[in-house]
Design an enzyme around this catalytic site. Structure first.
Site, PDB file in Angstrom:
ATOM      1  CD  GLN A   7      -2.116 -10.859  -4.592  1.00 10.19           C
ATOM      2  OE1 GLN A   7      -1.705 -12.012  -4.604  1.00 10.19           O
ATOM      3  NE2 GLN A   7      -2.692 -10.330  -3.521  1.00 10.19           N
ATOM      4  CB  THR A  36      -0.924  -0.014   1.242  1.00 12.44           C
ATOM      5  OG1 THR A  36      -1.705  -1.203   1.201  1.00 12.44           O
ATOM      6  CG2 THR A  36      -1.839   1.193   1.275  1.00 12.44           C
ATOM      7  CB  CYS A  79     -22.006  -3.972  -5.947  1.00 15.17           C
ATOM      8  SG  CYS A  79     -20.257  -3.786  -5.676  1.00 15.17           S
TER       9      CYS A  79
HETATM   10  N1  PLP Z   1      -1.825  -4.399  -4.182  1.00 10.40           N
HETATM   11  C1  PLP Z   1      -2.362  -5.617  -4.351  1.00 10.40           C
HETATM   12  C2  PLP Z   1      -2.639  -6.110  -5.720  1.00 10.40           C
HETATM   13  C3  PLP Z   1      -2.654  -6.415  -3.245  1.00 10.40           C
HETATM   14  O1  PLP Z   1      -3.209  -7.610  -3.418  1.00 10.40           O
HETATM   15  C4  PLP Z   1      -2.378  -5.902  -1.941  1.00 10.40           C
HETATM   16  C5  PLP Z   1      -2.736  -6.678  -0.737  1.00 10.40           C
HETATM   17  O2  PLP Z   1      -3.763  -7.323  -0.683  1.00 10.40           O
HETATM   18  C6  PLP Z   1      -1.800  -4.634  -1.826  1.00 10.40           C
HETATM   19  C7  PLP Z   1      -1.538  -3.907  -2.965  1.00 10.40           C
HETATM   20  C8  PLP Z   1      -1.476  -4.055  -0.480  1.00 10.40           C
HETATM   21  O3  PLP Z   1      -0.341  -4.664   0.057  1.00 10.40           O
HETATM   22  P1  PLP Z   1      -0.018  -4.544   1.643  1.00 10.40           P
HETATM   23  O4  PLP Z   1      -0.938  -5.456   2.340  1.00 10.40           O
HETATM   24  O5  PLP Z   1       1.408  -4.976   1.748  1.00 10.40           O
HETATM   25  O6  PLP Z   1      -0.174  -3.110   1.995  1.00 10.40           O
END
Ligand code: PLP
Length: 379
Positions: free
Chosen positions: A178, A71, A328
């Site tokens: 991922q 994130t 949804c």
């Molecule tokens: N991006 C993707 C595609 C993810 O699957 C995730 C986590 O689920 C994240 C970003 C966020 O990663 P983190 O949990 O290390 O913040």
């Protein structure tokens, strides 16, 4: 039986990774910014970890910045690129992770950018022709498109996206959270300016990740404070996390082909079993295609029953951890923004099963049997 099939959410820590981290929890406690021997020893572990990651991705250690996870890496790449580059147009897709979508929407709301969404086909594939048109009509942009989708597993050809971005003088960020450690990333071959990795998605610890930032793509510091991370991210480093991240990536690269074969085998077995035993089962996105999707993710679409919401609950009662969320229904925002963007039927139940090297065929048999019994009792 307890079965964990939610490895796209997080993976169990590999015991070898834990062993590598242990000395930095118990013995080597110095602050890496201290110049005495206690500090120097820990600094050296951080820089060795950075080098390990850079070598595996065929790039330079100066282009690897540690973050608190995927994130933060996504937020930083997008926010700081917009702040530093003067670009005011962003191209993305409606099926990105919220770490990307909400960041882009935040910038849009603040009036700093306009956003274009690239068209997707009904399986969730990015329409590269439309991306080209958007680049042609909007001029240099920040393009942010993920390598592998966390819900449906679809893989995007990031090499092709990178070439298009280069042709149109645009910056390319890819959320590779991922795909990292599941497929090789050779950064001398892919035209990408920023990408993101997160250790807990490949048997490393939680709360640690990294951002790759191409040397000629300069952005502003993202956490103000001390001089850590070459003045870009102040704050004492998460040393054990960094050591664990590097070890987890190293192990993943050592055994990548073997794991891919094994995990794809589990996934194919589950697809076959479900197709044989659950009438009307289909698979969302490209998740049943071995070439088109992550081998770790299978998104199962199940016939409508009178209580689809109970699917995950019933699996949980039977000791099976998975995740899900259907498209949804109109007027609500509860559910999966990914399946909604693909025009999924809100009446069908969807379960995402995601696999790791620690899963077994016996576990798959158990889950398919429980799911089949549950559905037969309701249809
Ligand atoms: N991006 C993707 C595609 C993810 O699957 C995730 C986590 O689920 C994240 C970003 C966020 O990663 P983190 O949990 O290390 O913040």
């Amino acid at each position: 039986m307890q079965v964990y099939l939610d490895n796209a959410a997080t993976t169990p820590l590999d015991p070898e990774v834990f062993e590598a981290m242990k000395p930095y929890l118990l013995d080597h406690f110095g602050n890496p910014s201290s110049i005495h021997s206690h500090g120097r020893q820990v600094r050296s572990a951080i820089e060795q970890s950075r080098r390990t990651i850079a070598d595996l991705l065929n790039t330079s250690p100066a282009e690897i910045f540690f973050t608190s996870g995927g994130t933060e890496a996504d937020n930083t790449a997008i926010l700081c690129t917009v702040e530093s580059s003067g670009l005011n147009h962003v191209i993305t897709s409606r099926i990105e992770h919220h770490a990307v979508l909400h960041t882009v929407q935040h910038l849009e709301k603040a009036g700093k950018i306009t956003v274009s969404y690239v068209q997707l086909d009904n399986t969730g594939n990015v329409d590269l022709q439309h991306l080209k048109q958007l680049l042609l009509s909007n001029g240099p942009s920040l393009v942010t498109l993920m390598h592998a989708n966390n819900e449906i597993g679809n893989l995007t050809d990031i090499s092709a996206v990178g070439e298009l971005c280069k042709e149109h003088h645009s910056i390319f960020h890819s959320d590779t959270v991922q795909a990292m450690a599941h497929y090789p990333h050779d950064l001398q071959k892919i035209e990408v300016h920023c990408l993101a990795g997160s250790a807990h998605k490949f048997h490393g610890p939680k709360g640690i990740g990294f951002m790759y930032l191409k040397a000629d793509h300069k952005i502003c510091p993202f956490v103000h404070g001390g001089a850590q991370e070459r003045n870009m991210r102040g704050g004492t480093e998460n040393v054990t996390g960094i050591v664990g991240l590097a070890k987890a990536l190293e192990l993943a690269y050592q055994n990548m082909e073997e794991h891919q074969r094994y995990i794809q085998g589990l996934k194919t077995y589950m697809i076959d079993k479900l197709s044989d035993t659950v009438p009307g089962v289909t698979f969302n996105g490209l998740s049943s295609s071995p070439e088109g999707s992550l081998y770790t993710v299978l998104n199962v679409s199940l016939p409508a029953t009178n209580d689809n919401e109970m699917l995950l609950f019933n699996l949980d009662i039977n000791g099976v951890s998975a995740s899900g969320g259907s498209a949804c229904s109109s007027g609500t925002s509860v559910g999966s923004h990914v399946l909604t963007a693909l025009g999924g039927d809100p009446n069908r139940g969807s379960v995402r099963f995601s696999f790791s090297k620690f899963n077994t065929i016996q576990e798959i048999d158990y889950v398919v049997q429980k799911l089949g019994v549950d559905l037969r009792s309701k249809v």
